[in-house]
Enzyme design. Structure first.
Site, PDB file in Angstrom:
ATOM      1  N   ASP A  68       0.811  -1.219   0.000  1.00 33.45           N
ATOM      2  CA  ASP A  68       0.000   0.000   0.000  1.00 33.45           C
ATOM      3  C   ASP A  68       0.846   1.272   0.000  1.00 33.45           C
ATOM      4  O   ASP A  68       2.060   1.232   0.212  1.00 33.45           O
ATOM      5  CB  ASP A  68      -0.952   0.003   1.216  1.00 33.45           C
ATOM      6  CG  ASP A  68      -0.299  -0.531   2.487  1.00 33.45           C
ATOM      7  OD1 ASP A  68       0.944  -0.506   2.583  1.00 33.45           O
ATOM      8  OD2 ASP A  68      -1.028  -0.972   3.397  1.00 33.45           O
ATOM      9  N   ASN A 137      -7.466  -2.508  14.332  1.00 29.32           N
ATOM     10  CA  ASN A 137      -8.863  -2.779  13.977  1.00 29.32           C
ATOM     11  C   ASN A 137      -8.974  -4.019  13.086  1.00 29.32           C
ATOM     12  O   ASN A 137     -10.022  -4.294  12.523  1.00 29.32           O
ATOM     13  CB  ASN A 137      -9.479  -1.565  13.278  1.00 29.32           C
ATOM     14  CG  ASN A 137      -8.731  -1.205  11.992  1.00 29.32           C
ATOM     15  OD1 ASN A 137      -7.815  -1.910  11.585  1.00 29.32           O
ATOM     16  ND2 ASN A 137      -9.124  -0.104  11.370  1.00 29.32           N
ATOM     17  N   HIS A 139      -7.222  -4.521  10.278  1.00 31.71           N
ATOM     18  CA  HIS A 139      -6.959  -4.341   8.848  1.00 31.71           C
ATOM     19  C   HIS A 139      -5.687  -5.082   8.430  1.00 31.71           C
ATOM     20  O   HIS A 139      -4.781  -5.281   9.231  1.00 31.71           O
ATOM     21  CB  HIS A 139      -6.921  -2.852   8.444  1.00 31.71           C
ATOM     22  CG  HIS A 139      -5.727  -2.067   8.865  1.00 31.71           C
ATOM     23  ND1 HIS A 139      -5.778  -0.721   9.156  1.00 31.71           N
ATOM     24  CD2 HIS A 139      -4.425  -2.402   9.036  1.00 31.71           C
ATOM     25  CE1 HIS A 139      -4.577  -0.294   9.471  1.00 31.71           C
ATOM     26  NE2 HIS A 139      -3.738  -1.291   9.411  1.00 31.71           N
ATOM     27  N   GLU A 144      -9.644  -1.777   5.327  1.00 32.62           N
ATOM     28  CA  GLU A 144     -10.252  -1.410   6.604  1.00 32.62           C
ATOM     29  C   GLU A 144     -11.537  -2.203   6.855  1.00 32.62           C
ATOM     30  O   GLU A 144     -12.134  -2.736   5.907  1.00 32.62           O
ATOM     31  CB  GLU A 144     -10.585   0.090   6.589  1.00 32.62           C
ATOM     32  CG  GLU A 144      -9.378   0.991   6.406  1.00 32.62           C
ATOM     33  CD  GLU A 144      -8.539   1.131   7.682  1.00 32.62           C
ATOM     34  OE1 GLU A 144      -8.478   0.197   8.496  1.00 32.62           O
ATOM     35  OE2 GLU A 144      -7.930   2.200   7.859  1.00 32.62           O
TER      36      GLU A 144
END
Ligand code: F6R
Length: 251
Positions: A68, A137, A139, A144
């Site tokens: 990313d 979280n 990810h 996400e």
């Protein structure tokens, strides 16, 4: 089947992950390696640099693909992932810069950039080993929590939790980019091997939830339970603490 390796601390976890990568590269000199950024892989990259300097490993024919990149940061920006990779790994090893691929966060057209990156991945062929970190979280890459699992490289809106977590690297929270280009989960699952690296107490709950809980796009890493390839989870004791407590049989 998932293999778990619990290291004493983040240094040992990094060395262990580096050795796994080195073994793959030493058995296939033109291996395609999938790389991640963030705090977690720093020790691993330091170990790979050391191994390369000691001629224990060569990246001469290796191809790397990154997961990313933030949208809006020039590759020269010190928080861009292009800069991170250069500073923490590429400039210290014998990899050919032309063989290192990262999404371009400052293209004229982000959608075309996603297509371009998908084509790059397609052309390169299968990733021999993909390194993953995990967000608080759940990810993986910048996929996400959502109502669906992403397939290919796409533009993502970073969640508030990711922006908060990553603000530690920026002068202020307002400087954290709100969007990124991320390899999709479908693409990640096509890698031949996955090495999930997690360190620190703050990852303990989400690591356990992802690998033993419900499989849901609300916890993107939970899809790894369906992964068909060879998967190794390397972590330190702190990150493994919930797994040690609730699933000691896997260790
Ligand atoms: C970075 C990436 C992210 C990180 C994750 C954990 O390329 O893909 O998914 O792996 O945010 O980041 P750290 O290691 O900083 O806790």
């Amino acid at each position: 089947m998932i293999k778990y390796i619990c290291a004493k601390d983040e240094y040992e976890a990094g060395s262990c992950a580096a050795r796994i990568f080195a073994e793959i590269i030493n058995s296939k000199s033109d291996a395609v390696i999938g790389l991640a950024t963030g705090s977690t892989p720093l020790k691993m990259y330091a170990k790979l640099v050391e191994m390369c300097k000691n001629s224990e490993i060569s990246f001469k024919n290796v191809i790397s693909v990154n997961l990313d990149e933030y949208i809006g940061l020039q590759p020269s920006h010190d928080q861009s992932y292009a800069y991170f990779m250069r500073e923490n790994l590429f400039k210290h090893i014998d990899i050919n810069p032309d063989n290192t691929f990262i999404p371009n966060g400052v293209s004229q057209d982000d959608l075309s950039e996603c297509d371009r990156y998908n084509n790059v991945l397609e052309k390169i062929g299968g990733v021999d080993v993909q390194l993953l970190g995990i967000g608080h979280n759940g990810h993986i890459a910048f996929n996400e929590p959502n109502s669906f699992f992403t397939k290919d490289t796409s533009i993502v809106d970073l969640s508030e939790s990711t922006i908060n977590a990553n603000s530690r690297f920026f002068i202020s929270k307002n400087d954290v980019p709100r969007r990124a280009i991320s390899m999709g989960i479908g693409r990640i699952l096509r890698s031949k091997r996955i090495l999930l690296l997690a360190t620190g107490e703050s990852k303990a709950k989400i690591l356990e939830e992802s690998l033993f809980g419900r499989i849901t796009p609300q916890i993107p890493a939970s899809i790894l339970q369906f992964y068909q390839g060879e998967m190794i989870v390397v972590g330190d004791k702190a990150a493994f603490s919930e797994i040690i407590k609730n699933h000691p049989e896997v260790l």
